[in-house]
Design an enzyme around this catalytic site. Structure first.
Site, PDB file in Angstrom:
ATOM      1  N   GLN A 146     -10.890   3.996   2.185  1.00 52.64           N
ATOM      2  CA  GLN A 146      -9.966   4.942   1.575  1.00 52.64           C
ATOM      3  C   GLN A 146     -10.771   6.000   0.830  1.00 52.64           C
ATOM      4  OE1 GLN A 146      -7.780   2.418  -1.157  1.00 52.64           O
ATOM      5  NE2 GLN A 146      -9.664   1.491  -1.871  1.00 52.64           N
ATOM      6  N   ALA A 201      -7.771  -9.630   1.893  1.00 51.95           N
ATOM      7  CA  ALA A 201      -7.205 -10.773   1.161  1.00 51.95           C
ATOM      8  C   ALA A 201      -6.479 -11.738   2.093  1.00 51.95           C
ATOM      9  CB  ALA A 201      -6.253 -10.271   0.071  1.00 51.95           C
ATOM     10  N   ASP A 231      -3.056  -8.445  -7.482  1.00 48.70           N
ATOM     11  CA  ASP A 231      -3.110  -7.098  -8.053  1.00 48.70           C
ATOM     12  C   ASP A 231      -3.325  -6.109  -6.911  1.00 48.70           C
ATOM     13  OD1 ASP A 231      -3.323  -4.925  -9.712  1.00 48.70           O
ATOM     14  OD2 ASP A 231      -5.335  -5.398 -10.430  1.00 48.70           O
TER      15      ASP A 231
END
Length: 573
Positions: A269, A391, A416
């Site tokens: 990103q 994840a 998170d």
């Protein structure tokens, strides 16, 4: 009676210029090979333009599935329109192809810069996205009939064989362009310069084919006109390359409201950071310093504002640390180290594992002076271990080690992660994801999830809660005020978003404009809700505020929403 030579060559009626064999400066076999080489190059450039529009639209607008669908559907439709329009140019195929390639090089090469300008200075880019997709699609569609005509004029060939050769070169070129974009152009040159260089290659390929190979088909006037048009296009593209860096700086200033101190494309990103350079910036829970409040943007969306991030991270972490042991903690996401900062305030914590996809964020969290001051060097603590991984994949690997080899359970799991409204994050809010996380929970462990804005996107928030419950966990939904207007977790930047350094605090915002972060606390049995006896002093959270946030969400409970799964994501509301 002997037929005219041109009729014998082609064997079908049509406009004279279409039937007339080309007078080439090279043998017909070599000429045909050169035409196919140009088909290859043009196909590669066309696919790069297409991927560039999809990538930039996903970054600027969000929701990659929707943006890819819009770009692809509009471009395919436009290609059909372009092919029909090109029928009228077949009588002057060489001139028509030269004009089409010059226009395509200019429009495609400048498309990324134009879209970014619309986003930065006008706040939206959807209309420009559709316009450029339409224009580029029409020009790409016009290439095929003209190239088919030129190939047939080089050497007589049956229509089926000519089509096969043309599309073989086209598809192989598309493969090369599709691979060159993510592996060469994007990491090596960036979105703006990569598109401009692609346009230059496109212009040169078209000019060489027409102005050299088919130059005898052109009048002197047409030759000079095409030469001038291509020279102008190349000059404009070269100017764009020279001005790309200052343009990007000016656009970032328009987007973020202040000069970007850090701007890197990590491969995952774009990471932009503003403010946070002064000795006091980011210290004391983000109070203003000489460098201004630190703000961290990921792909153009505000993720951390030093003025109020502590309200978010305290509300995320501390309720999960209550109600049981918290010696082993897992953080999914949270590469900025701010959630870890709150976790490490408990003396009972023995180990913290952070699973972060972007190594660039982890690197900044360890080395950037403003961010390390804000996270109190949490990632450098010996109790903290960081893992660079997706994840979902990491949880899956930990959960399938087999009997007797299952990983040690965690007392607390903190999710998170960005909001589920972003397509790339949808799988991290799925039933499968929470099922994997539940396998790693200790018997009395707690899972807490950042679930998006509970008021502005209530259906999305309650879908997260329903999905967590679907894996057999009992839930407690709650919310915390203080989310800045510029904080956008969904596909679009918030309307009227406050730029970096200008995020509103709850005290400054009118009650009617109060914005909330939404959370879901879960456990195998209904978890106790509140603050742990060993909770440290908190700056932005109190037990009373927690109870109020829980009561507010309980009153708005939405029952009956189906869970989101990998095969049926339900967050695009």
């Amino acid at each position: 009676m002997i037929d005219p030579p041109e009729t014998v060559r082609v064997g079908a009626p049509g406009p004279p210029d279409v039937m007339r064999p080309a007078r080439l400066p090279v043998p017909a076999g070599l000429g045909r090979l050169l035409v196919l080489a140009v088909v290859f190059v043009c196909a590669a450039c066309g696919l790069v333009y297409e991927l560039e529009l999809v990538a930039l639209a996903t970054y600027l607008v969000g929701d990659s599935v929707t943006q890819a669908s819009v770009v692809l559907s509009v471009m395919v439709f436009a290609m059909g329109v372009g092919a029909l329009l090109a029928k009228h140019l077949r009588c002057r195929a060489a001139v028509g192809f030269g004009a089409v390639e010059a226009g395509l090089a200019l429009v495609g090469g400048t498309s990324a810069m134009a879209l970014y300008a619309c986003f930065a200075w006008f706040g939206q880019s959807r209309s420009a996205l559709v316009g450029f997709s339409l224009a580029i699609g029409i020009l790409i569609g016009a290439e095929v009939p003209l190239l088919m005509t030129l190939i047939q004029r080089v050497r007589r060939q049956d229509a089926g064989g000519a089509v096969a050769d043309l599309f073989a070169a086209d598809y192989v070129g598309a493969l090369v362009g599709g691979l060159a974009f993510p592996f060469l152009l994007l990491p090596g040159f960036g979105q703006l310069t990569g598109a401009l260089l692609t346009g230059a290659v496109n212009a040169v390929a078209g000019a060489v084919l027409v102005l050299w190979l088919f130059r005898r088909d052109l009048s002197a006037r047409a030759r000079w006109a095409l030469f001038g048009a291509n020279a102008l296009v190349l000059a404009l593209l070269a100017a764009g390359v020279v001005l790309a860096t200052p343009f990007e700086r000016a656009a970032r200033l328009a987007v973020y409201g202040s000069a970007a101190r850090v701007a890197v494309q990590t491969g995952v990103q774009e990471v932009v950071m503003t403010g946070g350079t002064g000795a006091g910036a980011g210290a004391g829970h983000g109070r203003k310093g000489s460098g201004g409040p630190l703000a961290l943007y990921l792909d153009g969306r505000l993720r951390v504002s030093a003025e109020n991030e502590f309200r978010y991270h305290e509300a995320l972490v501390h309720p999960a640390m209550a109600g049981g042991p918290h010696g082993r903690v897992l953080v999914l996401g949270g590469g900025d180290g701010l959630a870890v900062r709150e976790i490490l305030r408990y003396r009972a914590v023995r180990s913290v594992t952070v699973v972060e996809l972007d190594p660039g964020v982890l690197r900044l969290a360890r080395t950037d002076p403003g961010l390390t001051r804000l996270n109190r060097h949490s990632l450098g603590d010996p109790r903290v271990r960081t893992v660079t991984a997706d994840a979902f994949d990491w949880l899956r690997q930990r959960g399938v080690r087999g009997p007797g080899h299952r990983a040690a359970p965690y007392d607390v799991i903190v999710s998170d992660l960005p909001d589920p409204g972003i397509t790339a994050c949808t799988k991290l809010y799925s039933q499968e994801f929470y099922g994997l996380a539940a396998q790693l929970l200790a018997r009395d462990g707690r899972l807490v999830v950042h679930a998006g804005p509970p008021v502005e996107r209530a259906r999305m928030y309650w879908t997260v809660e329903s999905t967590v419950r679907s894996v057999g966990l009992a839930t407690v939904p709650y919310r915390q005020s203080g989310r800045p207007a510029a904080f956008s977790g969904g596909p679009d930047r918030a309307a009227g978003a406050v730029p970096s350094g200008g995020a509103q605090t709850p005290a400054a915002a009118a009650p009617s404009a109060t914005r909330y972060w939404g959370f879901v606390l879960a456990a195998r049995h209904r978890p106790a809700f509140g603050l742990a006896p060993d909770a440290p002093p908190l700056a932005g959270l109190s037990a009373g505020e927690l109870r109020a946030g829980r009561r507010a969400e309980t009153r708005e409970w939405r029952a009956g929403l189906p869970a989101s799964t990998l095969m049926h994501p339900r967050y695009q509301d």
